[in-house]
Design a protein around this motif. Structure first.
Motif, mmCIF file in Angstrom:
data_model
loop_
_atom_site.group_PDB
_atom_site.id
_atom_site.type_symbol
_atom_site.label_atom_id
_atom_site.label_comp_id
_atom_site.label_asym_id
_atom_site.label_seq_id
_atom_site.Cartn_x
_atom_site.Cartn_y
_atom_site.Cartn_z
ATOM 1 N N GLN A 82 48.981 30.159 58.385
ATOM 2 C CA GLN A 82 47.984 30.803 59.246
ATOM 3 C C GLN A 82 47.893 32.307 58.952
ATOM 4 O OE1 GLN A 82 48.731 30.292 63.443
ATOM 5 N NE2 GLN A 82 46.883 31.372 64.024
ATOM 6 N N GLU A 83 49.045 32.905 58.618
ATOM 7 C CA GLU A 83 49.091 34.360 58.386
ATOM 8 C C GLU A 83 48.652 34.738 56.977
ATOM 9 O OE1 GLU A 83 51.564 32.373 59.236
ATOM 10 O OE2 GLU A 83 52.641 33.092 61.008
ATOM 11 N N PHE A 84 48.163 33.800 56.199
ATOM 12 C CA PHE A 84 47.697 34.018 54.817
ATOM 13 C C PHE A 84 48.856 34.353 53.872
ATOM 14 C CE2 PHE A 84 44.395 36.218 57.602
ATOM 15 C CZ PHE A 84 43.741 35.043 57.911
ATOM 16 N N ALA A 85 49.681 35.354 54.250
ATOM 17 C CA ALA A 85 50.858 35.719 53.453
ATOM 18 C C ALA A 85 50.506 36.045 52.007
ATOM 19 C CB ALA A 85 51.924 34.609 53.522
ATOM 20 N N LEU A 86 49.366 36.696 51.808
ATOM 21 C CA LEU A 86 49.008 37.127 50.452
ATOM 22 C C LEU A 86 49.908 38.286 50.048
ATOM 23 C CD1 LEU A 86 45.117 37.080 50.756
ATOM 24 C CD2 LEU A 86 46.595 35.350 49.715
ATOM 25 N N PHE A 87 49.973 38.550 48.730
ATOM 26 C CA PHE A 87 50.713 39.704 48.240
ATOM 27 C C PHE A 87 49.749 40.890 48.250
ATOM 28 C CE2 PHE A 87 52.678 36.130 45.613
ATOM 29 C CZ PHE A 87 53.633 35.854 46.582
ATOM 30 N N PRO A 88 49.923 41.848 49.172
ATOM 31 C CA PRO A 88 48.905 42.890 49.352
ATOM 32 C C PRO A 88 48.775 43.836 48.159
ATOM 33 C CG PRO A 88 50.808 43.311 50.752
ATOM 34 C CD PRO A 88 51.014 41.964 50.146
ATOM 35 N N TRP A 89 49.795 43.896 47.295
ATOM 36 C CA TRP A 89 49.724 44.815 46.151
ATOM 37 C C TRP A 89 49.053 44.160 44.946
ATOM 38 C CZ3 TRP A 89 53.920 42.375 48.123
ATOM 39 C CH2 TRP A 89 54.588 41.480 47.297
ATOM 40 N N LYS A 90 48.649 42.907 45.119
ATOM 41 C CA LYS A 90 47.963 42.196 44.039
ATOM 42 C C LYS A 90 46.496 41.993 44.420
ATOM 43 C CE LYS A 90 51.329 41.080 41.162
ATOM 44 N NZ LYS A 90 51.206 41.488 39.764
ATOM 45 N N THR A 91 45.630 42.004 43.414
ATOM 46 C CA THR A 91 44.220 41.710 43.668
ATOM 47 C C THR A 91 44.063 40.217 43.934
ATOM 48 O OG1 THR A 91 43.825 41.276 41.345
ATOM 49 C CG2 THR A 91 43.464 43.540 42.104
ATOM 50 N N GLU A 127 37.112 39.025 42.451
ATOM 51 C CA GLU A 127 38.407 38.946 41.760
ATOM 52 C C GLU A 127 39.235 40.224 41.862
ATOM 53 O OE1 GLU A 127 35.608 37.956 40.522
ATOM 54 O OE2 GLU A 127 35.814 35.943 39.668
ATOM 55 N N ASN A 128 38.573 41.372 41.837
ATOM 56 C CA ASN A 128 39.332 42.619 41.728
ATOM 57 C C ASN A 128 39.554 43.333 43.053
ATOM 58 O OD1 ASN A 128 39.683 42.374 38.920
ATOM 59 N ND2 ASN A 128 37.566 43.044 38.619
ATOM 60 N N LEU A 129 39.217 42.676 44.154
ATOM 61 C CA LEU A 129 39.476 43.296 45.454
ATOM 62 C C LEU A 129 40.918 43.045 45.882
ATOM 63 C CD1 LEU A 129 36.260 42.607 47.571
ATOM 64 C CD2 LEU A 129 36.795 44.522 46.064
ATOM 65 N N TYR A 130 41.415 43.955 46.725
ATOM 66 C CA TYR A 130 42.752 43.790 47.297
ATOM 67 C C TYR A 130 42.639 43.092 48.650
ATOM 68 C CZ TYR A 130 44.837 46.622 43.684
ATOM 69 O OH TYR A 130 45.292 47.067 42.477
ATOM 70 N N PRO A 131 43.695 42.397 49.081
ATOM 71 C CA PRO A 131 43.624 41.651 50.346
ATOM 72 C C PRO A 131 43.127 42.481 51.522
ATOM 73 C CG PRO A 131 45.589 41.005 49.170
ATOM 74 C CD PRO A 131 44.938 42.102 48.353
ATOM 75 N N LYS A 132 43.507 43.764 51.586
ATOM 76 C CA LYS A 132 43.078 44.565 52.749
ATOM 77 C C LYS A 132 41.563 44.729 52.810
ATOM 78 C CE LYS A 132 43.144 49.279 50.937
ATOM 79 N NZ LYS A 132 43.535 50.655 51.120
#
Lengths: 257, 258
Positions: A82-91, A127-132
């Motif tokens: 639910q929290e996505f848990a993406l790696f924020p420093w990766k696109t 593709e090149n956007l960051y999670p934030k």
């Protein structure tokens, strides 16, 4: 394929109090089956999913997948949280490629596979956007693509659409079913939405309030591929939803399970 | 706040401070408190004096070595503490005991072991840097989302791989906050270490001038140290902003130069 055998889980709090979370759960899920686990919040349904994932160890009982006992996480069982848990420093691209690169897949191949998956979850061009920089729905699309990238045979989805608004939620449900129809992975899907569970699943497993026990398993006999618009008008769909809601109400009122 | 506005505010603040200093010194009229104009007039002389420049360069070099070694030691300790309750339980009481001790106060003891040379001073700077960096690395590491680590585990990543490839980048915004504090502390311990072991360096010029009642030079050196600190901090802040541009803005430091 997934066999949950007499699994119980008791958490120990810092003050050494024992909190029972799951009580004697047994469930078998066949290969290619889409099974939802439905229950009131705090009933331990997510914990059950984490135990199947190998992230949390059961206090008693065992989980086997294809006859092999689960002792820890494996790329064969891909989680979506639910929290996505993406790696924020990766696109977006970096997130989707990550698992493949860790498994030693050549860069060109990983890149091609990641682009294919990003297109599949309708994020081509991002593709090149960051999670934030992404909305909640887009983040969850990335998370789904990231997990599908390393080709798990089982998807473990922990209220994946729970943090999204109603509109985004229904769009993602439709897209998930489209994706699932392509290769029919085994899916274990935790939710507290009755409609969502009925719409997506082959079987719906209902649980009681904490400590969670299995309450009832309902086979959803609705034709596939499913279309949301058609189902909402379908009397059988409505009956399933109303029937399961009644069942859940009886669990909420504290009736003995 | 936009950049031109904040730059203007900084100029006004600096000018105001100098004016107040000038005025106060004239009113006080004591030897030990020269006006700003006389102190600032010394700066060109100091900065064109080859020996003084060598002293300053030597100080900055010790500071850089102490800082880099401090960060290199502190980050692994902090990150491991954040992921293991046992490691945290081992280090925490130790750190709590060391924390309130002024690191420069250890200088005389360290000099007994390592002499008055570079090694002692670098070690004191190292000690000054490590604590804030350990603390912030620890906090950053502790705050890493469990589900992010689970996602990595499901990709087949083991414990060490997750520590280096997931915990380290995820905690980087917090680690850099610690490094910024560490950088300022490195400057402070650099000057104080040279106050105690007077042999070379920026602090040596400052305190020798004090002994010889050359108060203009003393104040000029204080200004040089202040400007050095400001420039280093501004440079670090630019680097930090570039390294963690991906992070959500909640990590931004208010007291920045941007």
């Amino acid at each position: 394929m997934i066999a949950i055998e007499a699994v119980s889980k008791t958490f120990e709090t810092e003050k050494r109090r024992r909190l029972p979370a799951l009580c004697d759960i047994s469930l078998a899920v066949a290969a290619g089956e889409f099974v939802s686990i439905l229950g009131p919040s705090g009933c331990g349904k997510s914990t059950l999913l984490y135990i199947v994932g190998g992230f949390v160890a059961p206090s008693a009982g065992a989980v086997t997948v294809n006859g092999q006992r689960v002792t820890g996480p494996s790329p064969d069982r891909g989680p979506v949280f639910q929290e996505f848990a993406l790696f924020p420093w990766k696109t977006v691209l970096g997130n989707v490629m990550y698992g493949l690169q860790r498994q030693g897949v050549a860069r060109q191949q990983a890149l091609a596979r990641a682009r294919e998956l990003i297109a599949m979850v309708h994020l081509a061009g991002y593709e090149n956007l960051y999670p934030k920089e992404l909305s909640g729905g887009m983040k969850q699309r990335v998370a789904i693509a990231r997990t599908l990238a390393y080709r798990p045979s089982i998807l473990l989805m922990d209220e994946p659409f729970g943090a999204l608004d109603a509109h985004t939620r229904t769009r993602l449900q439709n897209d998930l079913l489209d994706i699932w129809e392509r290769d029919r992975k085994t899916v274990l899907f935790v939710t507290h939405s009755v409609e969502e569970a009925v719409f997506l699943s082959d079987r719906v497993v209902t649980m009681t309030r904490a400590p969670g026990r299995l309450k009832q398993i309902i086979a959803i006999d609705l034709p596939r591929p499913r279309s949301r618009a058609a189902l909402l008008l379908d009397r059988r769909f409505q009956d399933y939803v109303v029937g399961i809601e009644r069942l859940m109400d009886s669990a909420d009122s504290g009736a003995p399970a | 706040m936009t950049r031109p506005v904040s730059a203007l505010a900084a100029v006004i603040a600096a000018a105001g401070l100098l004016a107040a200093w000038e005025l106060a010194a004239w009113l006080a009229g004591i030897d030990g408190f020269p006006p700003a104009s006389r102190a600032l007039a010394q700066i060109p002389r100091i900065l064109t004096d080859g020996e003084a420049l060598l002293d300053i360069a030597a100080s900055v070099q010790r500071m850089a070595v102490g800082f880099v070694l401090g960060v290199a030691a502190a980050v692994p300790i902090g990150l491991t503490m954040g992921r293991s309750r046992h490691v945290a339980a081992f280090f925490n009481p130790l750190l709590m005991m060391i924390y309130p001790v002024p690191k420069a106060a250890l200088m005389p003891i360290i000099m007994l072991w390592l002499g008055v040379g570079d090694a002692s001073k670098t070690l004191v700077i190292f000690l000054g840097v490590t604590l804030p960096v350990i603390y912030h690395s620890y906090q950053g590491s502790r705050a890493v989302e469990q589900k992010m680590l689970w996602s990595a585990a499901a990709m087949g990543m083991g414990g060490l791989s997750r520590l280096v490839r997931i915990v380290l980048p995820a905690a980087l915004p917090e680690i850099l906050v610690g490094c910024r504090t560490g950088l300022v502390l490195a400057l402070i311990t650099m000057v104080t270490s040279e106050m105690i072991a007077r042999q070379a360096g920026l602090g040596n010029i400052l305190f020798n001038a004090l002994d010889m009642a050359q108060y203009d030079t003393v104040y000029a050196m204080i200004v040089i140290v202040g400007v050095l600190g400001f420039v280093l901090d501004a440079a670090f802040e630019r680097l930090r902003a570039r390294l963690v541009a991906w992070a959500a803005p909640s990590h931004a430091i208010i007291a920045g130069t941007t």
